[in-house]
Each structure stands twice: as C-alpha cells, then as structure tokens.
Design a protein around this motif. Structure first.
Motif, PDB file in Angstrom:
ATOM      1  N   GLY A  21       0.785  -1.223   0.000  1.00 40.20           N
ATOM      2  CA  GLY A  21       0.000   0.000   0.000  1.00 40.20           C
ATOM      3  C   GLY A  21       0.819   1.276   0.000  1.00 40.20           C
ATOM      4  N   LEU A  22       2.137   1.149   0.173  1.00 36.90           N
ATOM      5  CA  LEU A  22       2.999   2.322   0.200  1.00 36.90           C
ATOM      6  C   LEU A  22       3.439   2.669  -1.219  1.00 36.90           C
ATOM      7  N   ARG A  23       3.516   3.965  -1.510  1.00 39.43           N
ATOM      8  CA  ARG A  23       3.894   4.395  -2.851  1.00 39.43           C
ATOM      9  C   ARG A  23       5.218   3.773  -3.278  1.00 39.43           C
ATOM     10  N   LYS A  24       5.278   3.328  -4.525  1.00 43.93           N
ATOM     11  CA  LYS A  24       6.491   2.678  -5.018  1.00 43.93           C
ATOM     12  C   LYS A  24       7.686   3.615  -4.994  1.00 43.93           C
ATOM     13  N   THR A  25       7.439   4.904  -5.256  1.00 43.74           N
ATOM     14  CA  THR A  25       8.557   5.845  -5.220  1.00 43.74           C
ATOM     15  C   THR A  25       9.134   5.958  -3.809  1.00 43.74           C
ATOM     16  N   VAL A  26       8.250   5.958  -2.799  1.00 43.93           N
ATOM     17  CA  VAL A  26       8.718   6.020  -1.419  1.00 43.93           C
ATOM     18  C   VAL A  26       9.462   4.742  -1.046  1.00 43.93           C
TER      19      VAL A  26
END
Length: 351
Positions: A21-26
């Motif tokens: 669920g965490l942004r791939k960029t992050v």
C-alpha cells in the motif's frame, strides 16, 4: 553494479512485498537509504548521501534528496514496521511462549531522547516502536503509551506478554495501563517510592530493601495512590544496589530474575550507537526526522538479522545441526515467510 545498488534492489523487493500500500517511489527511496545505511553504518547524512547511487554527482542534490526523504510524512515508522513487527511477535508467541518486551530510553547528549520498545530475540532485542523528543528529559507516560499501544495492536490475539522496564518508568499510569491489558511485568523501582506492606507504617522501597539480601513481599501498595502489586528484592554479592522489582505474580527469586530479560535491549542500543550505526553522532535537530533515520537503521538491522537466520537455516554449523530434523519454517501472522519480505543472500549482506 555497485554494492549499495545491489543491497537496495534486494531490500526493495522485500519492502514492496511487505508494504503493497505504500507508494512505489517512497519504497524505492527507502530501499536506497537502507542499502546505504548497511554499507556506511553512519548517521551522518552527508556521508550517507555520498553513498547513494543517484544519477548526479552534485553533493547538494544528493543531500537534498536525503533531507526530503527524512521529512516525508508518508515514511511513518508505524506503517513501515507493522508487517515486520507482526511477524516477529507471532514468532515470539509461537507454541504459547511468552512475548518478552523491553522498554527503555537512550539519549543523544542533551539534544534528543529516544524511547523504544524491543522484542527479545535470543540474547538481544529487535526494535519495534519508538518515539523521539527534543531535549534531555525522560520521556513520560504519554510517550510510553504511544509506543506500547502500537505494539499492542500488532500482537497476535491471546498472546502472553511480559514487559520489563528500568526504574525511570514505573508510574501509576503505567501500572494501570498494564493491568487493563493483562500484561505481565517486571518493573524496577527506585528506592524513594512510597510503599505500604499493610504490616506497619508506610515506608519506602529503599527502606524495604535496606539490609536485605532477599525479600519477597506480596500485596504491597505503591505511591500515594495505592497501586497494588507484588515486590521482590534481590541484592546479589558484588552489586552496589539491589534489584527492587514490582511484578504481577507471586514474588519469588525466579520472578525477580525474569527482570534480566530487559538487558536484551542494551546490545540493541549498542548496535544503534557506539558499536554500530553511531546514532549519538547524528546532528539532526528535529525529532520527526530522527525517528525516520532510526527507521532506516532499524530496517537495516532487521534485514541483516533475517539474512543471518537464513544462513543459519541453510548452512548450519555442526553445533546447530540436529540429525533427522529439518528447520521449522519462519512464518509470520499471515503465514507467509518472513524471509520473503527481505529476500537476500548471505553473500549480498557480506558485500
């Protein structure tokens, strides 16, 4: 391919699987920071920035990249640590075992204080939850409640818990919190805590310990509010001060010695500080950024622990081998392998 980039790719695959669920960029940026931390083992953001495999040679751009990461509100330790903490706590509670937690604080001079809860793994602890505050003061119950509530939410249902904490932490609020949750505890007490055994005048815990090598007192009321608990006192030869331990069970020598489990958090703090990442040398001035730097360090620590476990399972030493038995798979709360979250080889960690 550089060492940090190899490490980041390994770590990134595990983070993507654990944190869908965490942004791939992050996730990608976090993996780069963890790879640099494993390689550099430093809290110095300039040195970490130099290790990052970024498509720029400009030092100011590298430092800006890392500063933005440490300021990113999406990078919350509670969100990122949850899948790893749940799996480790499930492992600790397996087969009805008691989950042993330690609560303690470490300071970075007079600039910052960090309160942590760790789960015992062998003779050491792994970090679960933490909170940082600016200044030298001890972090009070409000901070303690934040980290304890976080761990409570991650425990498997029905798990037995034993919390150990040093003498700076016991308070009426902490006793009430532990009692309401049904947690076991071994809390060391200062000698100036008011105590009433019901057998005479009110005294202090230091007065109860005076001249005693061992003493076990059920039904002691502490503080002016009358917190009811049990107290065990043990003063071993060669030690300057006795252990005065408040406990939730009948006081015995064995119950007092349970408090020794707290010391598992000390090697963990050493890993964060002088013998490891050198956290005390951090020059960060904001508590939230320090918490995110600790997150990067914690993931680096967890990754290396998992690689070590995999190595012990795949290539056990003669003393670790048990003929006719296969290693038990390490499964988390979801039933998936914890190793799959941090896939990697001992060779990758060694680089």
């Amino acid at each position: 391919m550089g060492t940090v980039k190899k490490l980041a790719e390994e770590v990134g695959r595990g983070l993507e699987q654990a944190l869908p669920g965490l942004r791939k960029t992050v996730v990608g940026k976090l993996a780069l920071a963890v790879g640099a931390m494993i390689e550099g083992r430093t809290p110095n953001t300039v040195e970490l920035a130099n290790l990052l495999p970024l498509p720029t040679e400009r030092q100011d751009m590298r430092e800006q990249w890392l500063r933005r990461l440490l300021k990113n509100p999406l990078l919350g330790s509670a969100v990122v640590m949850e899948p790893f903490a749940r799996a480790e706590l499930a492992r600790a509670a397996r087969n009805g075992q008691t989950v042993q937690l330690s609560l303690d604080q470490t300071d970075l001079g007079d600039r910052m204080a960090v309160l942590m809860v760790g789960v015992r793994v062998g003779d050491r602890a792994l970090p679960l939850a933490w909170v940082a505050e600016e200044g030298p003061a001890n972090i009070g119950f409000e901070g303690q409640e934040r980290v304890l509530e976080r761990v409570l939410a991650w425990l498997p249902p029905g798990a037995d818990v034993l919390l150990s904490a040093d003498r700076f932490y016991p308070s009426v609020a902490l006793f009430d919190w532990l009692g309401a949750r049904g947690w076991g505890y071994r809390l060391r007490l200062k000698g100036n805590v008011l105590a009433d055994t019901g057998e005479g005048e009110e005294t202090t815990t230091g007065g109860l310990a005076r001249g005693a090598e061992e003493r076990y007192l059920p039904g002691v009321r502490l503080f002016a509010h009358g917190v009811m608990t049990h107290v065990g006192i043990l003063h071993e030869p060669g030690h300057p001060e006795p252990w005065i331990i408040a406990m939730d069970c009948a006081p015995t020598r064995a119950a007092v010695l349970d408090y020794a489990a707290r010391w598992s958090i000390e090697p963990m703090f050493s890993d964060f500080k002088g013998r490891g990442f050198g956290l005390e040398d951090s020059q960060l001035e904001h508590a939230d950024r320090l918490e995110r730097l600790i997150l990067v360090m914690s993931l680096a620590m967890w990754w290396c622990v998992q690689v070590g476990r995999d190595d012990a399972s795949d290539r056990p030493t003669p003393l670790e081998k048990k003929p006719g038995r296969k290693p038990m798979p390490d499964t988390g709360a979801s039933g998936s392998s914890a190793a799959a979250w941090f896939p990697g080889s001992p060779g990758a960690c060694a680089t």
